[in-house]
Scaffold this motif. Sequence first.
Motif, PDB file in Angstrom:
ATOM      1  N   SER A   7      -1.032  -4.561  -4.228  1.00 12.47           N
ATOM      2  CA  SER A   7      -1.003  -4.750  -2.770  1.00 12.47           C
ATOM      3  C   SER A   7      -1.553  -3.265  -2.264  1.00 12.47           C
ATOM      4  CB  SER A   7       0.491  -5.184  -2.332  1.00 12.47           C
ATOM      5  OG  SER A   7       1.387  -3.930  -2.528  1.00 12.47           O
ATOM      6  N   LYS A  27      -2.565  -1.835   2.061  1.00  5.83           N
ATOM      7  CA  LYS A  27      -2.491  -1.995   3.418  1.00  5.83           C
ATOM      8  C   LYS A  27      -3.099  -0.671   4.117  1.00  5.83           C
ATOM      9  CE  LYS A  27       2.047   0.142   4.319  1.00  5.83           C
ATOM     10  NZ  LYS A  27       3.327  -0.040   4.928  1.00  5.83           N
ATOM     11  N   THR A  50      -7.877  -0.220  12.041  1.00  5.53           N
ATOM     12  CA  THR A  50      -8.352  -0.616  10.725  1.00  5.53           C
ATOM     13  C   THR A  50      -9.927  -0.256  10.562  1.00  5.53           C
ATOM     14  OG1 THR A  50      -9.014  -2.819  11.826  1.00  5.53           O
ATOM     15  CG2 THR A  50      -6.881  -2.655  10.589  1.00  5.53           C
ATOM     16  N   TRP A  63      -6.407   3.321   2.556  1.00  2.72           N
ATOM     17  CA  TRP A  63      -5.158   2.600   2.182  1.00  2.72           C
ATOM     18  C   TRP A  63      -4.175   3.060   1.201  1.00  2.72           C
ATOM     19  CZ3 TRP A  63     -10.724   2.087   1.835  1.00  2.72           C
ATOM     20  CH2 TRP A  63     -11.330   1.095   2.794  1.00  2.72           C
TER      21      TRP A  63
END
Length: 67
Positions: A6, A8, A14, A19
């Motif tokens: 995973s 984010k 953004t 990340w």
Amino acid sequence: MIQHFSFKPLFENTQLPGWTVSFFYQRERYSAEYLKDGTIQWTGPTPPNEEDVKKMIHELMLFHVYD
């Protein structure tokens, strides 16, 4: 093989690259920061076969983020 990968964004905006990534490798959980230049900074223990793991992370990030 990396499992349960995973990611984010590091920043609320953004548009800024960076990340956090987390995953399981050989039944252990690892986390890192993936920076805009492709550098990976581990935020915990370093996985065994680090170079192989980095290659797998780069491939996953290319597929998920830069596609």
